[in-house]
Write a protein that holds these residues in place. Structure first.
Motif, mmCIF file in Angstrom:
data_model
loop_
_atom_site.group_PDB
_atom_site.id
_atom_site.type_symbol
_atom_site.label_atom_id
_atom_site.label_comp_id
_atom_site.label_asym_id
_atom_site.label_seq_id
_atom_site.Cartn_x
_atom_site.Cartn_y
_atom_site.Cartn_z
ATOM 1 N N ILE A 142 0.833 -1.194 0.000
ATOM 2 C CA ILE A 142 0.000 0.000 0.000
ATOM 3 C C ILE A 142 0.870 1.248 0.000
ATOM 4 N N SER A 143 0.296 2.351 -0.400
ATOM 5 C CA SER A 143 0.993 3.629 -0.358
ATOM 6 C C SER A 143 0.252 4.642 0.507
ATOM 7 N N ASN A 144 -0.889 4.240 1.062
ATOM 8 C CA ASN A 144 -1.701 5.121 1.892
ATOM 9 C C ASN A 144 -2.186 4.328 3.107
ATOM 10 N N PRO A 145 -2.028 4.860 4.323
ATOM 11 C CA PRO A 145 -2.432 4.102 5.518
ATOM 12 C C PRO A 145 -3.924 3.802 5.566
ATOM 13 N N LEU A 146 -4.733 4.547 4.824
ATOM 14 C CA LEU A 146 -6.168 4.302 4.818
ATOM 15 C C LEU A 146 -6.536 3.048 4.041
ATOM 16 N N ASP A 147 -5.588 2.523 3.286
ATOM 17 C CA ASP A 147 -5.868 1.367 2.432
ATOM 18 C C ASP A 147 -5.742 0.027 3.153
ATOM 19 N N PHE A 148 -5.380 0.054 4.431
ATOM 20 C CA PHE A 148 -5.197 -1.207 5.160
ATOM 21 C C PHE A 148 -6.150 -1.295 6.336
ATOM 22 N N ASN A 149 -6.940 -2.357 6.372
ATOM 23 C CA ASN A 149 -7.801 -2.632 7.518
ATOM 24 C C ASN A 149 -8.216 -4.096 7.479
ATOM 25 N N VAL A 150 -7.964 -4.816 8.563
ATOM 26 C CA VAL A 150 -8.385 -6.210 8.653
ATOM 27 C C VAL A 150 -9.864 -6.228 9.043
ATOM 28 N N ASP A 151 -10.706 -6.818 8.192
ATOM 29 C CA ASP A 151 -12.146 -6.765 8.439
ATOM 30 C C ASP A 151 -12.788 -8.124 8.676
ATOM 31 N N ASP A 152 -11.980 -9.184 8.775
ATOM 32 C CA ASP A 152 -12.563 -10.515 8.879
ATOM 33 C C ASP A 152 -11.965 -11.357 10.010
ATOM 34 N N TYR A 188 -22.466 1.389 7.538
ATOM 35 C CA TYR A 188 -23.520 0.820 6.698
ATOM 36 C C TYR A 188 -22.900 0.173 5.462
ATOM 37 N N ARG A 189 -21.860 0.790 4.942
ATOM 38 C CA ARG A 189 -21.206 0.285 3.729
ATOM 39 C C ARG A 189 -20.183 -0.811 4.011
ATOM 40 N N THR A 190 -19.604 -0.829 5.204
ATOM 41 C CA THR A 190 -18.500 -1.761 5.460
ATOM 42 C C THR A 190 -18.766 -2.706 6.626
ATOM 43 N N THR A 191 -18.809 -2.191 7.847
ATOM 44 C CA THR A 191 -18.864 -3.033 9.041
ATOM 45 C C THR A 191 -20.057 -3.984 9.046
ATOM 46 N N ALA A 192 -21.244 -3.459 8.816
ATOM 47 C CA ALA A 192 -22.449 -4.297 8.865
ATOM 48 C C ALA A 192 -22.447 -5.391 7.796
ATOM 49 N N PRO A 193 -22.207 -5.075 6.521
ATOM 50 C CA PRO A 193 -22.177 -6.155 5.532
ATOM 51 C C PRO A 193 -21.036 -7.152 5.751
ATOM 52 N N GLU A 194 -19.935 -6.714 6.347
ATOM 53 C CA GLU A 194 -18.858 -7.648 6.681
ATOM 54 C C GLU A 194 -19.354 -8.692 7.681
ATOM 55 N N ILE A 195 -20.122 -8.246 8.671
ATOM 56 C CA ILE A 195 -20.662 -9.163 9.671
ATOM 57 C C ILE A 195 -21.687 -10.104 9.041
ATOM 58 N N ALA A 196 -22.551 -9.550 8.216
ATOM 59 C CA ALA A 196 -23.576 -10.363 7.564
ATOM 60 C C ALA A 196 -22.953 -11.428 6.661
ATOM 61 N N LYS A 197 -21.864 -11.097 6.020
ATOM 62 C CA LYS A 197 -21.176 -12.061 5.158
ATOM 63 C C LYS A 197 -20.518 -13.163 5.986
ATOM 64 N N ALA A 198 -19.879 -12.780 7.088
ATOM 65 C CA ALA A 198 -19.173 -13.763 7.924
ATOM 66 C C ALA A 198 -20.141 -14.654 8.693
ATOM 67 N N PHE A 199 -21.274 -14.076 9.139
ATOM 68 C CA PHE A 199 -22.240 -14.829 9.944
ATOM 69 C C PHE A 199 -23.656 -14.607 9.406
ATOM 70 N N PRO A 200 -23.996 -15.233 8.289
ATOM 71 C CA PRO A 200 -25.348 -15.042 7.723
ATOM 72 C C PRO A 200 -26.451 -15.515 8.656
#
Length: 326
Positions: free
Chosen positions: A5-15, A157-169
């Motif tokens: 990455i070249s920008n610190p905003l581009d890294f986040n562990v979401d799973d 709404y765009r990231t955290t919630a759908p990440e949870i729904a995908k991991a635990f339907p």
């Protein structure tokens, strides 16, 4: 897979999730949101709020951002501002952990520390009044106002919630801490629209006014407010559980006893989840997810310091309470 990455905003562990059953004896999975350069979930909202202002044309090279924060959002905005070439002024208060203040300053942020609470609005009210004074006297300052900024909750709404729904339907219950209520509102809106059977439970701190309770003394930054956030819509929250600060500390130490060093907000959320599930007689056939906003590195001089605990809570929370083997 190698990531570059070249920008610190581009890294986040979401799973990444922690199974809390060995710690609290309940079927709860803890979503860890601290694996990014800000060390907390606030980086998502910081990036979203700045991006929205850039799209609207309100931000341009050389602009100065200003925000009120008890710590995590200030660090996140410090990183986001530095990466985008903006100046940043953070208005915090004396409860903000010293490590967080030093980190902000290291990133180039101008930090203002409020030492006296407002008689009615507490420290948050005093911080907001100081922000307004600075904005009124500096034409080039742009206040993001995370407490009323819809981009705050839209990030989740765009990231955290759908990440949870995908991991635990098959998720049944979601526990979310209530600070600015950005994470709470983003998740509540998402699940109300997409998986309405999921029960969203807000976890608040005793002494917080967000849901109409009277204000009280709060020493641990993060969750809870002394001024109700403008983005909060209680009607889309299914239930609320309140956690005392001694219980927050106890849970942080219970987790650290298993090698997981989490922050105060996370201790509050986990304690609230355990209490709510027990009170409501929820069995192992129900799957719950809780959101961990941060890790514990910034709390070594407070929650994880025996002298601070004794000074802050006295007989309510002696260090020996946390470890009966001492």
């Amino acid at each position: 897979m190698t990531a570059i990455i070249s920008n610190p905003l581009d890294f986040n562990v979401d799973d990444l999730y922690v199974d809390l059953c060995p710690t609290i004896g309940r079927r709860v999975f803890l979503k860890c949101e601290g694996f990014n350069f800000a060390g907390s979930i606030k980086l998502k909202a910081a990036a979203e709020m700045i991006a929205a202002k850039e799209r609207s044309g309100d931000l341009s090279p050389g602009s100065t951002l200003i925000e009120s924060s008890s710590g995590n959002m200030g660090v996140a905005l410090s990183i986001a501002a530095a990466s985008r070439g903006y100046r940043f002024v953070c208005v915090t208060d004396s409860r903000c952990n010293r490590a967080a203040r030093r980190l902000m300053e290291t990133l180039g942020t101008e930090v203002h520390v409020i030492t006296e609470p407002d008689p009615e609005g507490g420290f948050l009210g005093a911080r907001l009044a100081h922000v307004r004074r600075l904005v009124n006297s500096n034409a080039g300052y742009l206040w993001l106002n995370q407490y009323s900024n819809e981009s705050n909750w839209m990030a989740h709404y765009r990231t955290t919630a759908p990440e949870i729904a995908k991991a635990f339907p098959e998720i049944d219950i979601l526990f979310v801490g209530a600070g600015t209520t950005g994470t709470l509102m983003g998740c509540a809106h998402y699940f109300r629209e997409n998986l309405p059977a999921v029960k969203v439970v807000a976890v608040d701190t005793v002494g917080s006014v967000s849901f109409g309770r009277p204000a009280g003394r709060r020493l641990i930054p993060g969750l809870g407010t002394s001024v109700r956030p403008g983005i909060l819509d209680p009607s889309i929250v299914d239930d609320i559980v309140y956690v005392s600060e001694p219980d927050t500390v106890r849970m942080c130490h219970q987790l650290s006893g298993r090698g997981f060093l989490f922050g105060g907000s996370t201790g509050t959320v986990v304690s609230g989840a355990a209490t709510w599930l027990e009170t409501n007689g929820i069995g192992d056939d129900v799957l719950s997810v809780a959101i961990s906003p941060d890790f514990g590195g910034n709390y070594l001089e407070t929650i994880y310091d025996d002298e601070w605990l004794a000074r802050s809570f006295g007989s309510k929370l002696l260090p020996a309470e946390l470890d009966p083997a001492r």
